[in-house]
Write a protein that holds these residues in place. Sequence first.
Motif, PDB file in Angstrom:
ATOM      1  N   GLY A  38       0.827  -1.190   0.000  1.00 30.01           N
ATOM      2  CA  GLY A  38       0.000   0.000   0.000  1.00 30.01           C
ATOM      3  C   GLY A  38       0.863   1.241   0.000  1.00 30.01           C
ATOM      4  N   LEU A  39       0.270   2.343   0.387  1.00 29.58           N
ATOM      5  CA  LEU A  39       0.960   3.625   0.492  1.00 29.58           C
ATOM      6  C   LEU A  39       0.942   4.035   1.954  1.00 29.58           C
ATOM      7  N   PHE A  40       2.122   4.282   2.514  1.00 28.80           N
ATOM      8  CA  PHE A  40       2.239   4.535   3.950  1.00 28.80           C
ATOM      9  C   PHE A  40       2.791   5.940   4.155  1.00 28.80           C
ATOM     10  N   VAL A  41       1.926   6.836   4.641  1.00 28.96           N
ATOM     11  CA  VAL A  41       2.230   8.263   4.693  1.00 28.96           C
ATOM     12  C   VAL A  41       2.809   8.637   6.052  1.00 28.96           C
ATOM     13  N   CYS A  42       3.840   9.472   6.017  1.00 34.41           N
ATOM     14  CA  CYS A  42       4.469   9.902   7.262  1.00 34.41           C
ATOM     15  C   CYS A  42       3.588  10.921   7.978  1.00 34.41           C
ATOM     16  N   PRO A  69       6.680   3.495  -2.261  1.00 33.96           N
ATOM     17  CA  PRO A  69       7.038   4.895  -2.432  1.00 33.96           C
ATOM     18  C   PRO A  69       7.077   5.655  -1.105  1.00 33.96           C
ATOM     19  N   ARG A  70       7.895   6.701  -1.070  1.00 33.93           N
ATOM     20  CA  ARG A  70       7.990   7.561   0.114  1.00 33.93           C
ATOM     21  C   ARG A  70       6.922   8.651   0.002  1.00 33.93           C
ATOM     22  N   SER A  71       6.159   8.822   1.070  1.00 34.36           N
ATOM     23  CA  SER A  71       5.013   9.717   1.010  1.00 34.36           C
ATOM     24  C   SER A  71       5.049  10.731   2.150  1.00 34.36           C
ATOM     25  N   ILE A  72       4.903  12.007   1.810  1.00 29.71           N
ATOM     26  CA  ILE A  72       4.906  13.095   2.787  1.00 29.71           C
ATOM     27  C   ILE A  72       3.579  13.822   2.729  1.00 29.71           C
ATOM     28  N   GLN A  73       3.016  14.111   3.906  1.00 27.17           N
ATOM     29  CA  GLN A  73       1.841  14.976   3.942  1.00 27.17           C
ATOM     30  C   GLN A  73       2.236  16.359   4.452  1.00 27.17           C
ATOM     31  N   LEU A  74       1.795  17.386   3.724  1.00 22.79           N
ATOM     32  CA  LEU A  74       2.095  18.770   4.064  1.00 22.79           C
ATOM     33  C   LEU A  74       0.844  19.481   4.566  1.00 22.79           C
ATOM     34  N   TYR A  75       1.052  20.355   5.546  1.00 21.93           N
ATOM     35  CA  TYR A  75       0.007  21.270   5.995  1.00 21.93           C
ATOM     36  C   TYR A  75       0.512  22.678   5.716  1.00 21.93           C
ATOM     37  N   GLY A  76      -0.275  23.458   4.986  1.00 21.59           N
ATOM     38  CA  GLY A  76       0.114  24.822   4.709  1.00 21.59           C
ATOM     39  C   GLY A  76      -1.087  25.671   4.369  1.00 21.59           C
ATOM     40  N   ILE A  77      -0.950  26.992   4.543  1.00 20.92           N
ATOM     41  CA  ILE A  77      -2.067  27.902   4.300  1.00 20.92           C
ATOM     42  C   ILE A  77      -1.698  29.013   3.327  1.00 20.92           C
ATOM     43  N   ASP A  78      -0.431  29.095   2.948  1.00 18.85           N
ATOM     44  CA  ASP A  78       0.034  30.134   2.043  1.00 18.85           C
ATOM     45  C   ASP A  78       0.480  29.506   0.726  1.00 18.85           C
ATOM     46  N   PRO A  79      -0.138  29.876  -0.383  1.00 16.81           N
ATOM     47  CA  PRO A  79       0.218  29.238  -1.663  1.00 16.81           C
ATOM     48  C   PRO A  79       1.700  29.301  -1.985  1.00 16.81           C
ATOM     49  N   GLU A  80       2.330  30.434  -1.751  1.00 17.49           N
ATOM     50  CA  GLU A  80       3.750  30.567  -2.082  1.00 17.49           C
ATOM     51  C   GLU A  80       4.604  29.612  -1.255  1.00 17.49           C
ATOM     52  N   THR A  81       4.326  29.526   0.049  1.00 17.03           N
ATOM     53  CA  THR A  81       5.113  28.642   0.920  1.00 17.03           C
ATOM     54  C   THR A  81       4.866  27.180   0.570  1.00 17.03           C
ATOM     55  N   VAL A  82       3.619  26.843   0.270  1.00 18.09           N
ATOM     56  CA  VAL A  82       3.317  25.472  -0.143  1.00 18.09           C
ATOM     57  C   VAL A  82       4.091  25.137  -1.411  1.00 18.09           C
ATOM     58  N   ALA A  95      10.878  12.809  -1.301  1.00 20.72           N
ATOM     59  CA  ALA A  95       9.757  11.856  -1.306  1.00 20.72           C
ATOM     60  C   ALA A  95       9.328  11.601  -2.743  1.00 20.72           C
ATOM     61  N   ASP A  96       8.433  10.608  -2.900  1.00 21.29           N
ATOM     62  CA  ASP A  96       7.914  10.239  -4.210  1.00 21.29           C
ATOM     63  C   ASP A  96       6.475  10.697  -4.413  1.00 21.29           C
ATOM     64  N   HIS A  97       5.876  11.214  -3.347  1.00 19.14           N
ATOM     65  CA  HIS A  97       4.456  11.573  -3.389  1.00 19.14           C
ATOM     66  C   HIS A  97       4.207  12.638  -2.327  1.00 19.14           C
TER      67      HIS A  97
END
Length: 373
Positions: A38-42, A69-82, A95-97
């Motif tokens: 499966g896909l295992f997200v950090c 695959p290596r999977s990262i979840q991001l939290y962000g609120i500013d389009p430029e920073t994201v 990461a790969d995803h």
Amino acid sequence: MESLKLGSLEVWPPVVLAPMAGITNAPFRTLCREQGGGLFVCEMITTRALVERNPKTFKMIRFEPEESPRSIQLYGIDPETVGRAVRMIAEEDLADHVDLNFGCPVPKVTRKGGGSALPYKRNLFRAILREAVRNAGTLPVTVKMRKGIDDDHLTYLDAGRIAVEEGVSAIALHGRTAIQHYGGTADWEAIARLKESVTEIPVLGNGDIWSAADARRMMDETGCDGVVVGRGCLGRPWLFADLAAMCEGGDERSRPLLGEVAATMDRHATLMAECFESERHAVVDFRKHVGWYLKGFTVGAELRRRLATAESLAGLREGLAELDVTQPWPDGVDTPRGKTNPRDRVHLPAGWLDDPYDLAVPSADAENDTSGG
């Protein structure tokens, strides 16, 4: 059943481990991954912390050499920073995803306009997705979200259409609103409605999957392309073996004896000590897992207390050695795990609901409380 296609990635079985703060670190992902594919997200990390190269954040996105695959979840609120954060991940091969978090319901996130509060601002949501996809190169970008803030402010259908238009590779929907937190029952009909509305990319279902049978039923009832499993695997990494068997058409179910559970607990804590490079830190952090692993088993209150207050691997192992290793897997434990209480209100920035199309970025300190993870 087909594999899950996320851009150039192909995931089989179509099962995703949901990112959970303080849970889905490298040791726990290892235990789950060994049970089934499966896909295992950090754990979720903030875009601000990543672009600032926060040392704690870089430890949190540590992957084992065999993870793929290596999977990262991001939290962000500013389009430029994201956008900057996603570009870092792509250019530095971190990461790969990339998954974007629009589902977190905790007050310290929503009161700043993040997580499950953000899709209400349609244009800001679109701008964030656009910057993420534009900077991702060949990496697939996915979205995890909730139905909305509450039943009067549902956003998931609009958000799904925006995600398609901006080139997102898949959408995962938790069938609850922010105000529900983890209480009540997940609305699988909403997952079905989103799947009917979004046909161009995979739609994944999340919420109230406590067993492989639940996953099968969700896919049958909603038509979703895969499932995202969160609290159902707490203290139960072998759920991924059940899910793999289900996807292959089998009905095998893991029912480990208490001795096997104890061995997994020992290994989990040991892996954490190696990962954290601090035995005491690891064992103290492991305490929250004890109740989940032992759910339903007959274990005396005093022994449970000692296991849940251990301060060293030796102390933990002394307690584990006292468990009845022959005790069978208990019946009736395919039930909710973790906190389930709903909230009486969702904490939002002042005037947040006034204009759903306002493009203004929330307060500059919106990621401060969560910086570093």
